[in-house]
Scaffold this motif. Structure first.
Motif, PDB file in Angstrom:
ATOM      1  N   TRP A  23       1.052  -1.094   0.112  1.00  0.00           N
ATOM      2  CA  TRP A  23       0.157   0.053   0.077  1.00  0.00           C
ATOM      3  C   TRP A  23       0.784   1.190   0.050  1.00  0.00           C
ATOM      4  O   TRP A  23       1.825   1.243   0.757  1.00  0.00           O
ATOM      5  CB  TRP A  23      -1.008   0.149   1.159  1.00  0.00           C
ATOM      6  N   ARG A  24       0.595   2.172  -0.901  1.00  0.00           N
ATOM      7  CA  ARG A  24       1.167   3.327  -0.847  1.00  0.00           C
ATOM      8  C   ARG A  24       0.308   4.518  -1.458  1.00  0.00           C
ATOM      9  O   ARG A  24      -0.626   4.153  -2.239  1.00  0.00           O
ATOM     10  CB  ARG A  24       2.578   3.575  -1.929  1.00  0.00           C
ATOM     11  N   ARG A  44       8.860  -0.348  -5.995  1.00  0.00           N
ATOM     12  CA  ARG A  44       8.674  -1.038  -4.798  1.00  0.00           C
ATOM     13  C   ARG A  44       9.722  -1.260  -3.840  1.00  0.00           C
ATOM     14  O   ARG A  44      10.763  -1.475  -4.318  1.00  0.00           O
ATOM     15  CB  ARG A  44       7.843  -2.400  -5.050  1.00  0.00           C
ATOM     16  N   ARG A  52       3.320  -1.451   4.825  1.00  0.00           N
ATOM     17  CA  ARG A  52       1.682  -1.275   4.938  1.00  0.00           C
ATOM     18  C   ARG A  52       1.320  -1.921   3.686  1.00  0.00           C
ATOM     19  O   ARG A  52       1.976  -1.770   2.427  1.00  0.00           O
ATOM     20  CB  ARG A  52       1.331   0.183   4.701  1.00  0.00           C
ATOM     21  N   GLU A  53       0.346  -2.775   3.850  1.00  0.00           N
ATOM     22  CA  GLU A  53      -0.152  -3.579   2.831  1.00  0.00           C
ATOM     23  C   GLU A  53      -1.636  -3.580   2.552  1.00  0.00           C
ATOM     24  O   GLU A  53      -2.264  -3.431   3.509  1.00  0.00           O
ATOM     25  CB  GLU A  53       0.235  -4.939   2.999  1.00  0.00           C
ATOM     26  N   TRP A  54      -2.122  -3.883   1.262  1.00  0.00           N
ATOM     27  CA  TRP A  54      -3.643  -4.075   1.067  1.00  0.00           C
ATOM     28  C   TRP A  54      -4.090  -5.359   1.475  1.00  0.00           C
ATOM     29  O   TRP A  54      -3.279  -6.454   1.110  1.00  0.00           O
ATOM     30  CB  TRP A  54      -3.772  -3.924  -0.485  1.00  0.00           C
ATOM     31  N   TRP A  55      -5.229  -5.606   2.259  1.00  0.00           N
ATOM     32  CA  TRP A  55      -5.732  -6.793   2.778  1.00  0.00           C
ATOM     33  C   TRP A  55      -7.156  -6.750   2.455  1.00  0.00           C
ATOM     34  O   TRP A  55      -7.835  -5.715   2.653  1.00  0.00           O
ATOM     35  CB  TRP A  55      -5.510  -7.151   4.172  1.00  0.00           C
ATOM     36  N   CYS A  56      -7.628  -7.819   2.117  1.00  0.00           N
ATOM     37  CA  CYS A  56      -9.169  -7.953   1.778  1.00  0.00           C
ATOM     38  C   CYS A  56      -9.692  -8.790   2.476  1.00  0.00           C
ATOM     39  O   CYS A  56      -9.443 -10.021   2.657  1.00  0.00           O
ATOM     40  CB  CYS A  56      -9.426  -8.243   0.307  1.00  0.00           C
ATOM     41  N   TRP A  63     -11.785  -4.081   1.930  1.00  0.00           N
ATOM     42  CA  TRP A  63     -10.248  -3.763   1.789  1.00  0.00           C
ATOM     43  C   TRP A  63      -9.861  -2.946   2.919  1.00  0.00           C
ATOM     44  O   TRP A  63     -10.714  -2.009   3.342  1.00  0.00           O
ATOM     45  CB  TRP A  63     -10.190  -2.868   0.433  1.00  0.00           C
ATOM     46  N   VAL A  65      -6.040  -1.676   5.178  1.00  0.00           N
ATOM     47  CA  VAL A  65      -4.633  -1.578   5.076  1.00  0.00           C
ATOM     48  C   VAL A  65      -4.067  -1.984   6.536  1.00  0.00           C
ATOM     49  O   VAL A  65      -4.560  -2.052   7.610  1.00  0.00           O
ATOM     50  CB  VAL A  65      -4.111   0.004   5.132  1.00  0.00           C
ATOM     51  N   VAL A  81      -8.776   2.211   5.138  1.00  0.00           N
ATOM     52  CA  VAL A  81      -8.392   3.121   3.954  1.00  0.00           C
ATOM     53  C   VAL A  81      -8.222   4.682   4.306  1.00  0.00           C
ATOM     54  O   VAL A  81      -7.299   5.270   4.161  1.00  0.00           O
ATOM     55  CB  VAL A  81      -8.988   2.995   2.681  1.00  0.00           C
ATOM     56  N   ALA A  84      -5.467   5.369   6.905  1.00  0.00           N
ATOM     57  CA  ALA A  84      -4.293   5.356   6.432  1.00  0.00           C
ATOM     58  C   ALA A  84      -4.039   6.454   5.534  1.00  0.00           C
ATOM     59  O   ALA A  84      -2.821   7.043   5.626  1.00  0.00           O
ATOM     60  CB  ALA A  84      -3.923   4.035   5.446  1.00  0.00           C
TER      61      ALA A  84
END
Length: 91
Positions: A23-24, A44, A52-56, A63, A65, A81, A84
């Motif tokens: 995640w950015r 990257r 920090r990462e996207w998760w669902c 969705w 972070v 989100v 974040a």
């Protein structure tokens, strides 16, 4: 069993979640330079450490972070989100 905390439904088994990548915050495509956009799209940071990462949460489609230590594969915290983005713009 590995557990992950979802901001919407609470703590659930990891099997209910899907990883979505790093995640950015995205720069404004209409206002940033070509160099800034290129850096956002192609660069990257794959170094181990806190990311920090996207998760669902797959059953709800929520969705969020997650801040995760990739070296230890340990979730430190999760946030919406909006939270974040607020943190990214505050400093």
């Amino acid at each position: 069993m590995k557990l992950i905390h979802c901001p919407k439904v609470g703590t659930r088994p990891a099997s209910e979640f899907v990883y979505g990548g790093l995640w950015r915050p995205m720069p404004d495509p209409d206002a940033c330079s070509d160099t800034e956009w290129c850096h956002y799209v192609f660069h990257r940071d794959g170094a181990p450490g806190v990311q920090r990462e996207w998760w669902c949460h797959a059953p709800t489609g929520m969705w969020f972070v997650a801040e995760r230590d990739t070296m230890k594969d340990e979730f430190l915290r999760t946030m919406t989100v909006a939270e974040a983005m607020r943190e990214a713009t505050d400093g």
